[in-house]
Design a protein around this motif. Structure first.
Motif, short mmCIF file in Angstrom:
data_model
loop_
_atom_site.label_atom_id
_atom_site.label_comp_id
_atom_site.label_asym_id
_atom_site.label_seq_id
_atom_site.Cartn_x
_atom_site.Cartn_y
_atom_site.Cartn_z
N VAL A 51 6.35 4.22 9.14
CA VAL A 51 4.92 4.34 9.42
C VAL A 51 4.22 5.16 8.34
N SER A 52 4.84 6.25 7.92
CA SER A 52 4.24 7.11 6.89
C SER A 52 4.07 6.37 5.58
N ILE A 53 5.11 5.64 5.17
CA ILE A 53 5.05 4.90 3.90
C ILE A 53 3.97 3.83 3.96
N ALA A 54 3.96 3.07 5.06
CA ALA A 54 2.97 1.99 5.19
C ALA A 54 1.56 2.54 5.24
N LEU A 55 1.34 3.62 5.99
CA LEU A 55 0.01 4.19 6.12
C LEU A 55 -0.49 4.70 4.77
N PHE A 56 0.36 5.39 4.03
CA PHE A 56 -0.03 5.90 2.71
C PHE A 56 -0.39 4.75 1.78
N SER A 57 0.43 3.70 1.77
CA SER A 57 0.18 2.58 0.87
C SER A 57 -1.11 1.85 1.20
N VAL A 58 -1.36 1.65 2.49
CA VAL A 58 -2.58 0.94 2.89
C VAL A 58 -3.82 1.76 2.54
N ILE A 59 -3.78 3.08 2.77
CA ILE A 59 -4.92 3.93 2.43
C ILE A 59 -5.13 3.95 0.91
N LYS A 60 -4.05 4.05 0.17
CA LYS A 60 -4.14 4.16 -1.27
C LYS A 60 -4.59 2.87 -1.92
N ASP A 61 -4.12 1.74 -1.41
CA ASP A 61 -4.36 0.45 -2.07
C ASP A 61 -5.11 -0.53 -1.18
N TRP A 62 -5.95 -0.04 -0.27
CA TRP A 62 -6.57 -0.95 0.70
C TRP A 62 -7.40 -2.04 0.05
N LYS A 63 -7.95 -1.77 -1.14
CA LYS A 63 -8.74 -2.80 -1.84
C LYS A 63 -7.90 -3.99 -2.26
N HIS A 64 -6.59 -3.80 -2.33
CA HIS A 64 -5.70 -4.87 -2.79
C HIS A 64 -5.03 -5.61 -1.64
N VAL A 65 -5.31 -5.20 -0.41
CA VAL A 65 -4.68 -5.84 0.74
C VAL A 65 -5.27 -7.23 0.96
N GLN A 66 -4.42 -8.22 1.12
CA GLN A 66 -4.85 -9.56 1.51
C GLN A 66 -4.86 -9.61 3.04
N PHE A 67 -5.96 -9.13 3.63
CA PHE A 67 -6.00 -8.96 5.08
C PHE A 67 -5.85 -10.28 5.82
N ARG A 159 0.59 -4.25 -7.09
CA ARG A 159 -0.28 -3.51 -6.18
C ARG A 159 -0.68 -4.35 -4.99
N ARG A 160 -0.98 -5.62 -5.23
CA ARG A 160 -1.34 -6.51 -4.11
C ARG A 160 -0.15 -6.73 -3.20
N PHE A 161 1.02 -6.92 -3.80
CA PHE A 161 2.23 -7.12 -3.01
C PHE A 161 2.51 -5.89 -2.15
N ARG A 162 2.51 -4.72 -2.79
CA ARG A 162 2.81 -3.48 -2.08
C ARG A 162 1.80 -3.23 -0.96
N ALA A 163 0.52 -3.43 -1.24
CA ALA A 163 -0.51 -3.14 -0.25
C ALA A 163 -0.45 -4.11 0.93
N THR A 164 -0.29 -5.40 0.63
CA THR A 164 -0.32 -6.42 1.68
C THR A 164 0.90 -6.34 2.58
N ILE A 165 2.07 -6.14 1.98
CA ILE A 165 3.28 -6.11 2.80
C ILE A 165 3.32 -4.84 3.66
N GLN A 166 2.74 -3.74 3.16
CA GLN A 166 2.68 -2.53 3.97
C GLN A 166 1.65 -2.67 5.08
N ALA A 167 0.55 -3.38 4.81
CA ALA A 167 -0.43 -3.65 5.86
C ALA A 167 0.19 -4.51 6.96
N TYR A 168 1.11 -5.37 6.58
CA TYR A 168 1.84 -6.19 7.55
C TYR A 168 2.78 -5.33 8.39
N PHE A 169 3.47 -4.38 7.74
CA PHE A 169 4.46 -3.57 8.45
C PHE A 169 3.85 -2.45 9.28
N LEU A 170 2.67 -1.97 8.91
CA LEU A 170 2.11 -0.80 9.60
C LEU A 170 1.97 -1.01 11.10
#
Length: 306
Positions: A51-67, A159-170
């Protein structure tokens, strides 16, 4: 070396791996932490780290998330989970893990050699990959590899990969912690151990981001498939270990307290959500409870009877 230092090292490595590759930390953290801590502590700590890893990544790279894609992957994963539970109930875990490990290893090595051989030009197969993630997640808690393969095929940037996959896992990890809370496994001791390890997790996140940021394009694709190959190796090891040794240490201890036989004289042949059978027993033990708390661990209660 103290258990605190060992726990910190394990969570550092798992966090760096998860941040760099986007998946796979549970296969590292839970088996290793279980050597130091009871599984009822190890599994929730690993999920809190997730949860911590995913939350940090989504906050840090939210502009790159493919929601849009992350949302549809979650929906299709939810559809696949019941089928995964069927696999968990009826299929031999060691054999299925072995098959999955062989497939991932072969696919990863082929893709490393020919990184342009697998390309998804659009998202038409998104639902298939999300469904497959639900099957592997519902059965053995491993929904990461299908999502990672989809992201690699779509040629997402690091960055897009990291942000999107963490948004999926969060949300998935958050729901996991809710489940632990309902089961009474999210305790004060879990929180204390997690907070003590938080600096190691934070450093691991930083290390993983540095490692991931140094790769681009085809190099990142090879890097990602290298991570999949490592996960495949762990799966093959767990498959061999499961088939060779049967019960885990925790399960042997639980059994030895509940049965008249010595663990050294009993050989495990099969276990599922209904019946545990032993070749040396005249009748099966029918389970009264089966709670999966980690990819390789479960809490089992049972009684004599056919």
């Amino acid at each position: 070396m103290s258990s605190f230092v060992q726990t910190s090292i394990i969570l550092f490595v798992a966090s760096a791996f998860r941040t760099a590759f986007g998946f796979g930390e549970a296969l590292i953290a839970v088996p290793l932490l279980s050597l130091l801590l009871p599984v009822k502590l190890a599994a929730p700590i690993a999920v809190l780290a997730s949860v911590s890893i995913a939350l940090f990544s989504v906050i840090k790279d939210w502009k790159h998330v493919q929601f849009s894609e992350a949302r549809r992957l979650l929906v299709s994963t939810a559809v696949g989970i019941p089928f995964g539970l069927i696999v968990l109930r009826y299929a031999p875990e060691g054999i299925v893990k072995g098959i999955l490990g062989i497939f991932l290893l072969a696919f990863s090595l082929f893709s490393i050699r020919k990184p342009d051989s697998f390309v998804l030009k659009d998202d038409r197969l998104l639902w298939a990959f999300g469904f497959l993630a639900g099957v592997t997640g519902g059965s053995y808690g491993m929904n990461g590899p299908p999502i990672a393969i989809y992201g690699a095929g779509r040629r997402w940037s690091p960055r897009r990969f990291r942000a999107t996959i963490q948004a999926y896992f969060l949300p998935a990890s958050a729901l996991g912690m809710i489940g632990y809370s309902i089961a009474g496994l999210w305790t004060r001791e879990v929180n204390v151990l997690f907070l003590e390890s938080l600096p190691a997790i934070a450093v691991g996140i930083g290390a993983g981001r540095v490692l991931s940021a140094r790769t681009e394009g085809r190099e990142f694709t090879r890097f990602l498939y290298g991570g999949l190959a490592l996960v495949a190796g762990v799966l093959l090891y767990l498959s061999f270990f499961s088939n060779a040794s049967g019960f885990s240490k925790q399960a042997w201890n639980s059994f030895s307290m509940s049965a008249p036989w010595s663990p050294s004289t009993i050989r495990w042949s099969a276990v599922n959500a209904n019946v545990i059978r032993f070749p040396t027993a005249t009748a099966p033990f029918r389970t009264t409870g089966f709670s999966r708390i980690a990819p390789t661990e479960a809490i089992i209660t049972f009684r004599d009877g056919g």
